[in-house]
Design an enzyme around this catalytic site. Structure first.
Site, PDB file in Angstrom:
ATOM      1  N   SER A 186       2.601   1.250 -54.733  1.00 56.22           N
ATOM      2  CA  SER A 186       3.947   1.102 -55.023  1.00 56.22           C
ATOM      3  C   SER A 186       4.078   2.245 -55.948  1.00 56.22           C
ATOM      4  CB  SER A 186       3.746   0.094 -55.779  1.00 56.22           C
ATOM      5  OG  SER A 186       3.067   0.103 -56.977  1.00 56.22           O
ATOM      6  N   HIS A 221       4.840   2.802 -61.613  1.00 54.39           N
ATOM      7  CA  HIS A 221       6.567   3.261 -61.100  1.00 54.39           C
ATOM      8  C   HIS A 221       7.721   4.458 -60.802  1.00 54.39           C
ATOM      9  CE1 HIS A 221       6.076  -1.285 -59.998  1.00 54.39           C
ATOM     10  NE2 HIS A 221       5.777  -0.560 -58.980  1.00 54.39           N
TER      11      HIS A 221
END
Length: 281
Positions: free
Chosen positions: A203, A260
């Site tokens: 991610s 992230h």
């Protein structure tokens, strides 16, 4: 997206749209004032699009014989030819996930950012210094290939393919590979800096790819990149949401937020520099 031509708003483009989809020419129609605007996604298909437009303007049939359509679907139009690095990365993540199902914790211990082990009944956690001193350099990026559930894997692979394929098709395999490796390194280190060792997932890389494609599409629209604005809003909104106290009660509290954010910053910086060069070209 590349602007190809403008047509009167009342022009019937249904046959043209159908032919464009049949020929697998990535495109988009928008309405601006009293005109329809045709945009092309991949500049390499420009000549093919012009040929189709010429036939449409002449009123010729746009449907190819079935045999010719099948002939186009050869290896050169396959995903492997279009985006080999993206396919390889997805395949590697799937392979790691499958091996984890067989070997379990042995795979996790071999791919976490620092060495893990069990001494007696206690979990022994190494340091980043241990990783570097022992020459296990792969650990700096390998957590990106770990996934701890089907949903985690599927969503990460979906965004990896959506954004990664664009980058590789438009700017080449080395550009995609460079962004993936640098963002995996930075996002893993950002997450490790919080004191966490057991984490994983692509991610952070996905957010780097998002940032890169978004800036390229906004600052250098002729580059051919495209990302729906609502997708950008959704992904950034999701990242912010998982950083709040509201995420934990519904099961999303254990998210690598720092990874992230670190990945997104890599993508934005790289995208800013690359789009600046594209605008000057």
């Amino acid at each position: 997206m590349y602007k190809v031509l403008e047509l009167p708003r009342d022009t019937d483009t249904r046959a043209l749209r159908k032919a464009l989809w049949a020929e697998r020419i990535g495109h988009r129609f928008t309405e601006e004032g009293n005109v329809q605007v045709l945009w092309l996604a991949d500049p390499r298909q420009h000549q093919e699009l012009l040929q189709l437009l010429t036939r449409w303007e002449r009123g010729e049939t746009l449907q190819r014989p079935a045999g010719q359509r099948r002939a186009r679907r050869n290896w050169q139009q396959s995903p492997l030819a279009e985006a080999p690095v993206a396919v390889m990365l997805i395949g590697l993540c799937l392979a790691v996930f499958a091996i984890m199902a067989i070997l379990g914790d042995l795979v996790i211990a071999a791919m976490t950012i620092t060495p893990l082990g069990v001494v007696g009944n206690t979990l022994s956690v190494g340091t980043l210094g241990d990783t570097l001193a022992s020459g296990q350099i792969w650990r700096l990026v390998s957590p990106a290939f770990l996934h701890f559930g089907w949903m985690h894997l599927i969503f990460n692979m979906l965004w990896l393919w959506y954004f990664g394929r664009q980058i590789e098709a438009l700017q080449g395999s080395w550009r995609l590979l460079g962004i993936v490796m640098v963002s995996a390194l930075i996002s893993n280190l950002a997450q490790y800096a919080t004191g966490t060792v057991l984490f994983g997932g692509m991610s952070g890389v996905d957010y780097a790819l998002l940032g890169y494609v978004w800036l390229m599409s906004r600052r250098a629209p002729r580059s051919g990149f495209f990302v729906p604005q609502m997708l950008v809003v959704f992904m950034l909104g999701w990242m912010v949401f998982t950083m709040t106290d509201f995420a934990e009660p519904i099961g999303f509290g254990n998210v690598a937020n720092e990874a992230h954010l670190g990945g997104l910053l890599v993508g934005l910086v790289w995208g800013w520099l690359a789009s600046g060069r594209a605008r000057r070209a």
